[in-house]
Design an enzyme around this catalytic site. Structure first.
Site, PDB file in Angstrom:
ATOM      1  N   HIS A 170       0.821  -1.226   0.000  1.00  0.00           N
ATOM      2  CA  HIS A 170       0.000   0.000   0.000  1.00  0.00           C
ATOM      3  C   HIS A 170       0.849   1.268   0.000  1.00  0.00           C
ATOM      4  O   HIS A 170       0.336   2.350  -0.260  1.00  0.00           O
ATOM      5  CB  HIS A 170      -0.921   0.001   1.219  1.00  0.00           C
ATOM      6  CG  HIS A 170      -1.998  -1.037   1.129  1.00  0.00           C
ATOM      7  ND1 HIS A 170      -3.312  -0.738   0.888  1.00  0.00           N
ATOM      8  CD2 HIS A 170      -1.933  -2.393   1.203  1.00  0.00           C
ATOM      9  CE1 HIS A 170      -4.025  -1.850   0.847  1.00  0.00           C
ATOM     10  NE2 HIS A 170      -3.202  -2.876   1.037  1.00  0.00           N
ATOM     11  N   ASP A 383       3.171   9.716  -0.206  1.00  0.00           N
ATOM     12  CA  ASP A 383       2.049   8.856   0.142  1.00  0.00           C
ATOM     13  C   ASP A 383       1.867   7.826  -0.966  1.00  0.00           C
ATOM     14  O   ASP A 383       1.932   8.185  -2.147  1.00  0.00           O
ATOM     15  CB  ASP A 383       0.764   9.712   0.258  1.00  0.00           C
ATOM     16  CG  ASP A 383      -0.198   9.161   1.295  1.00  0.00           C
ATOM     17  OD1 ASP A 383      -0.205   7.935   1.501  1.00  0.00           O
ATOM     18  OD2 ASP A 383      -0.944   9.956   1.894  1.00  0.00           O
TER      19      ASP A 383
HETATM   20  P1  ADP Z   1      -3.296   6.296   5.468  1.00  0.00           P
HETATM   21  O1  ADP Z   1      -3.641   4.947   4.973  1.00  0.00           O
HETATM   22  O2  ADP Z   1      -1.845   6.605   5.378  1.00  0.00           O
HETATM   23  O3  ADP Z   1      -3.838   6.595   6.822  1.00  0.00           O
HETATM   24  P2  ADP Z   1      -5.235   7.276   3.494  1.00  0.00           P
HETATM   25  O4  ADP Z   1      -5.602   8.671   3.153  1.00  0.00           O
HETATM   26  O5  ADP Z   1      -4.978   6.392   2.326  1.00  0.00           O
HETATM   27  O6  ADP Z   1      -3.983   7.361   4.481  1.00  0.00           O
HETATM   28  O7  ADP Z   1      -6.391   6.610   4.320  1.00  0.00           O
HETATM   29  C1  ADP Z   1      -6.877   7.147   5.510  1.00  0.00           C
HETATM   30  C2  ADP Z   1      -8.248   6.564   5.764  1.00  0.00           C
HETATM   31  O8  ADP Z   1      -8.596   6.845   7.113  1.00  0.00           O
HETATM   32  C3  ADP Z   1      -9.319   7.183   4.909  1.00  0.00           C
HETATM   33  O9  ADP Z   1     -10.261   6.196   4.553  1.00  0.00           O
HETATM   34  C4  ADP Z   1      -9.945   8.253   5.809  1.00  0.00           C
HETATM   35  O10 ADP Z   1     -11.309   8.496   5.554  1.00  0.00           O
HETATM   36  C5  ADP Z   1      -9.761   7.647   7.169  1.00  0.00           C
HETATM   37  N1  ADP Z   1      -9.518   8.686   8.188  1.00  0.00           N
HETATM   38  C6  ADP Z   1      -8.503   9.566   8.239  1.00  0.00           C
HETATM   39  N2  ADP Z   1      -8.603  10.357   9.317  1.00  0.00           N
HETATM   40  C7  ADP Z   1      -9.710   9.958   9.961  1.00  0.00           C
HETATM   41  C8  ADP Z   1     -10.363  10.386  11.151  1.00  0.00           C
HETATM   42  N3  ADP Z   1      -9.877  11.378  11.917  1.00  0.00           N
HETATM   43  N4  ADP Z   1     -11.490   9.740  11.510  1.00  0.00           N
HETATM   44  C9  ADP Z   1     -11.968   8.728  10.749  1.00  0.00           C
HETATM   45  N5  ADP Z   1     -11.397   8.294   9.629  1.00  0.00           N
HETATM   46  C10 ADP Z   1     -10.286   8.887   9.238  1.00  0.00           C
HETATM   47  C1  G6P Z   2      -1.199   2.910   6.468  1.00  0.00           C
HETATM   48  C2  G6P Z   2      -0.542   1.565   6.236  1.00  0.00           C
HETATM   49  C3  G6P Z   2      -1.397   0.453   6.838  1.00  0.00           C
HETATM   50  C4  G6P Z   2      -1.669   0.762   8.299  1.00  0.00           C
HETATM   51  C5  G6P Z   2      -2.305   2.134   8.445  1.00  0.00           C
HETATM   52  C6  G6P Z   2      -2.560   2.523   9.898  1.00  0.00           C
HETATM   53  O1  G6P Z   2      -2.384   2.923   5.770  1.00  0.00           O
HETATM   54  O2  G6P Z   2      -0.334   1.354   4.858  1.00  0.00           O
HETATM   55  O3  G6P Z   2      -0.759  -0.789   6.725  1.00  0.00           O
HETATM   56  O4  G6P Z   2      -2.514  -0.214   8.860  1.00  0.00           O
HETATM   57  O5  G6P Z   2      -1.456   3.100   7.859  1.00  0.00           O
HETATM   58  O6  G6P Z   2      -1.386   2.413  10.643  1.00  0.00           O
HETATM   59  P1  G6P Z   2      -1.279   1.490  11.931  1.00  0.00           P
HETATM   60  O7  G6P Z   2       0.160   1.489  12.269  1.00  0.00           O
HETATM   61  O8  G6P Z   2      -2.140   2.161  12.961  1.00  0.00           O
HETATM   62  O9  G6P Z   2      -1.825   0.148  11.568  1.00  0.00           O
END
Ligand code: ADP
Ligand code: G6P
Length: 507
Positions: A170, A383
């Protein structure tokens, strides 16, 4: 260790294997017994896919030194893998998140190399492979995910040569020179090549991977040929390709149209004082997301009076993340100091410039925030994809709103109708925010309509179908079954197990 139950797991034809289960117990100031939705984009993408397929999920329940018995959640079979406190420190907070994570994100912070962490990583990956081998039916399809489990594909192949193994990363795959800084890079490469199909977000990640495999004399197609191709490993041809992850577009678009979410969005704007413009950012609190740099750009705009608190309100929502790792604690301090400084300098009594929420919100509340926002800032320094950007576009079916998007988010490769920006350059970022705000309404609408169409055309189920049919095509094995969109009977929920509501409960 608290012993709860040791039942023999039932066998599944389709399994997702990821560090975290879609629900997490404990952590983030919660009681150890409370279940909540796991953070991050991996869960946002895989949970709707697995729910539809009625498959099984092998992962960690988020607590340490506890055995959690297998349970069923909204039709999905959960197989918890237990981690001790030392595993969490060495494997999760150590090797996965303080070595691999920063290195794969261009070493934005310096990766830490500690040999004991590596040993833990190997041990925990072995445990995941063993748990998966026990849970997979003969000839099953197993889809392993992300940087925490790079060794699992090869380990699983040794234990269960009959199963079809996919791996998907990812996060970005780094250039060869960076990857080779890891003393264990050949082991990690071999681990990933245990899969039949190694999938990445972008063609450039797949290219980086094949260049690295080439260092071992393994690649068969020239880098630069579009990311696709094969790598030869132990007499097998492993397919390598790009499959950009997508949002659950249709579900979000219909939520965004629902009366309840629209009403809540209006209410939010009223609570913010009905400003002309609501500017929103939503991030997991990670140093890759560029939050301090973005706040610096906003600070400039408020200082230059191109933004003013009567007309422009900024909302920054952050999900707490990896809070025991020093760099993450430091980041939280930096962010909160900046928010305080901006509000001290530019806010008024009862009217801060930046509203800051340090918590997770549930899905409907998130959709309402996305609907309420006139301008969305998604400006990571690096990202793999960034689903928030795609989710915002999904929530704007009528072409209103605008998206400022970092060139360094994987999403920028597809969403080029967004206002693209270099987030390292805070002057450029500030200018791009102004441009997006001042642009002709027709141009803004055209951009947003294009983005919305794109994210609806290729949603998360399309992504999973593309990946899984490519995986299916790698094997002519007679045992293989169709796994996405199948109509399997729902297993019954076990007493005391989390419910489907826990997937969407506010933290
Ligand atoms: P990452 O996987 O690095 O966290 P992404 O943007 O790909 O970044 O995915 C983040 C996911 O988490 C999204 O589906 C988003 O809607 C959700 N998200 C991010 N911040 C919050 C929050 N404060 N509360 C609920 N959902 C969240
Ligand atoms: C990114 C990574 C995921 C991970 C998520 C939340 O989306 O690609 O593998 O699960 O962040 O991070 P955490 O360390 O809380 O699982």
């Amino acid at each position: 260790m608290e012993q709860t139950c040791t039942r023999r797991p039932s066998l599944s034809d389709f399994l997702v294997v990821a560090n975290r289960l879609p629900v997490t117990r404990g952590g983030a100031g919660q009681e150890e017994t409370a279940w909540r939705r796991s953070p991050g984009g991996l869960v946002s993408a895989l949970e709707p896919v697995l729910r539809r397929a009625r498959g099984a999920w092998v992962g960690w329940a988020g607590c340490s030194d506890q055995q959690v018995a297998p349970f069923t959640l909204d039709g999905m079979r959960m197989h918890p893998v237990s981690l001790s406190a030392r595993d969490v420190a060495g494997y999760y907070e150590g090797f996965a998140n303080a070595t691999v994570w920063p290195l794969f994100h261009d070493a934005i912070v310096s990766p830490t190399l500690i040999r004991d962490w590596w040993q833990r990583y190997v041990e925990v990956n072995t445990r995941f492979a063993e748990a998966t081998a026990l849970a997979a039916a003969p000839g099953a399809t197993v889809w392993v995910h992300d940087y925490q489990l790079l060794l699992v594909p090869a380990m699983l192949r040794t234990l269960r040569p009959d199963v079809s193994i996919g791996f998907f990363l990812h996060i970005p795959f780094p250039p060869t020179e960076l990857f080779m800084q890891l003393p264990w890079w050949p082991d990690l490469l071999r681990g990933m090549l245990g899969a039949d199909l190694v999938g990445f977000q972008l063609a450039r990640d797949a290219d980086n991977f094949r260049r690295t495999a080439d260092m071992r004399g393994l690649a068969t197609a020239p880098p630069g040929s579009g990311g696709g191709g094969h790598v030869h490993m132990g007499g097998r041809a492993v397919r390598v390709d790009a499959f950009p992850v997508a949002a659950d577009g249709a579900v979000l678009a219909s939520l965004a149209r629902s009366d309840a979410v629209r009403r809540r969005a209006r209410q939010m704007r009223a609570e913010l004082g009905d400003p002309r413009t609501v500017i929103l950012s939503v991030d997991r609190l990670d140093y890759t997301k560029g939050v301090p740099q973005r706040l610096d750009a906003l600070d400039k705009l408020y200082a230059q009076r191109r933004l003013d608190v009567d007309r422009h309100v900024t909302v920054q929502i952050v999900t707490p993340s990896r809070e025991r790792i020093p760099q993450y604690r430091e980041l939280r301090k930096q962010v909160e100091t900046r928010v305080g400084r901006i509000n001290g300098a530019h806010g008024r009594l009862g009217q801060p410039a930046v509203r800051y929420l340090h918590r997770s919100v549930d899905r409907d509340e998130m959709a309402a925030f996305l609907v309420a926002a006139d301008l969305m800032l998604v400006t990571p320094l690096r990202d793999g994809m960034n689903l928030v950007a795609k989710e915002y576009a999904a929530c704007h079916p009528d072409g209103d709103g605008a998206l400022v998007l970092s060139e360094f988010a994987g999403a920028a490769a597809e969403l080029d109708a967004a206002y693209l920006v270099n987030p390292y350059d805070t002057d450029q970022l500030a200018r791009m925010i102004s441009t997006a705000l001042d642009d002709a309404p027709d141009d803004r609408r055209r951009r947003m309509s294009t983005l919305h169409e794109q994210v609806l055309r290729r949603d998360v189920h399309t992504w999973a179908r593309e990946y899984l049919s490519a995986l299916g095509a790698t094997r002519t094995d007679a045992h293989r079954r169709t796994v996405v969109g199948g109509d399997r009977p729902r297993p019954r929920a076990a007493a005391g197990a989390p419910t489907a509501g826990d997937l969407w409960r506010e933290q």
